[in-house]
Design a protein around this motif. Structure first.
Motif, short mmCIF file in Angstrom:
data_model
loop_
_atom_site.label_atom_id
_atom_site.label_comp_id
_atom_site.label_asym_id
_atom_site.label_seq_id
_atom_site.Cartn_x
_atom_site.Cartn_y
_atom_site.Cartn_z
N ASP A 46 -15.58 48.98 11.41
CA ASP A 46 -15.50 49.50 10.04
C ASP A 46 -16.40 48.65 9.16
N LYS B 97 -16.96 47.02 5.91
CA LYS B 97 -16.17 46.59 4.76
C LYS B 97 -17.06 46.19 3.58
N PRO C 107 -18.01 44.65 -1.73
CA PRO C 107 -17.17 45.54 -0.92
C PRO C 107 -17.67 46.97 -0.92
N VAL D 260 -12.75 49.58 -0.50
CA VAL D 260 -12.32 48.31 0.10
C VAL D 260 -11.99 47.33 -1.02
N SER D 261 -10.79 46.79 -0.98
CA SER D 261 -10.38 45.84 -2.02
C SER D 261 -11.06 44.49 -1.77
N GLU E 16 -9.66 41.64 -1.69
CA GLU E 16 -8.82 40.88 -0.77
C GLU E 16 -9.05 41.31 0.68
N ASN E 17 -9.21 42.61 0.90
CA ASN E 17 -9.48 43.11 2.24
C ASN E 17 -10.83 42.61 2.72
N ASP F 206 -10.52 38.96 3.76
CA ASP F 206 -9.91 38.88 5.09
C ASP F 206 -10.94 39.19 6.18
N SER F 207 -11.76 40.21 5.93
CA SER F 207 -12.79 40.60 6.91
C SER F 207 -13.84 39.51 7.07
#
Length: 136
Positions: free
Chosen positions: A3, A5, A29, A33-34, A36-37, A40-41
């Motif tokens: 994916d 991101k 992003p 996509v946030s 925060e996400n 993380d990625s």
């Protein structure tokens, strides 16, 4: 297929910054996509990159760095700028002159150790968001 991101991602290192320099990561992003996400990625990507790092890849990177030193000799203006910036940051002329030897001495284990230190170093994370009502 992974994916996506981020629309873009970049890294930079400033060896002339105080102490041991400054390493930065920036990313935008992808739609939906946030932040925060995305963070993380980026953390997962860092861990994957370390897991996939090989001795061969370290050696190829060292060769590119050594080639870069050769190209600096072709452009005295850039070489003077870099040497000046390093001097201002407290790097001795001896260290500047010995960059080639320093690069040659770096090992795969040194790179892994530096990556672990970097991972556990103090970090600052900033998220830039558009103003309310701005649709960009």
């Amino acid at each position: 297929m992974r994916d996506k991101k981020a629309l873009t991602a970049e890294t930079s290192y400033d060896p002339a910054a105080r102490s041991y320099g400054s390493f930065s990561v920036g990313a935008v992003p992808a739609p939906g996509v946030s932040p925060e996400n995305l963070l993380d990625s980026l953390d997962k990507a860092w861990m994957e990159a370390l897991a996939e790092l090989s001795v061969d890849e370290v050696e190829k990177t060292k060769q590119r760095m050594l080639a870069g030193l050769v190209y600096l000799r072709d452009n005295p203006e850039d070489a003077a700028y870099i040497a000046g910036a390093m001097t201002v940051a407290g790097v001795s002329w001896e260290e500047i002159e010995n960059q080639e030897n320093a690069i040659k001495q770096v090992t795969y284990k040194d790179v892994l150790k530096a990556a672990r230190v970097l991972r556990n170093s103090p970090q600052v994370t900033g998220i830039l968001e558009p103003e309310k009502g701005e649709n960009r």
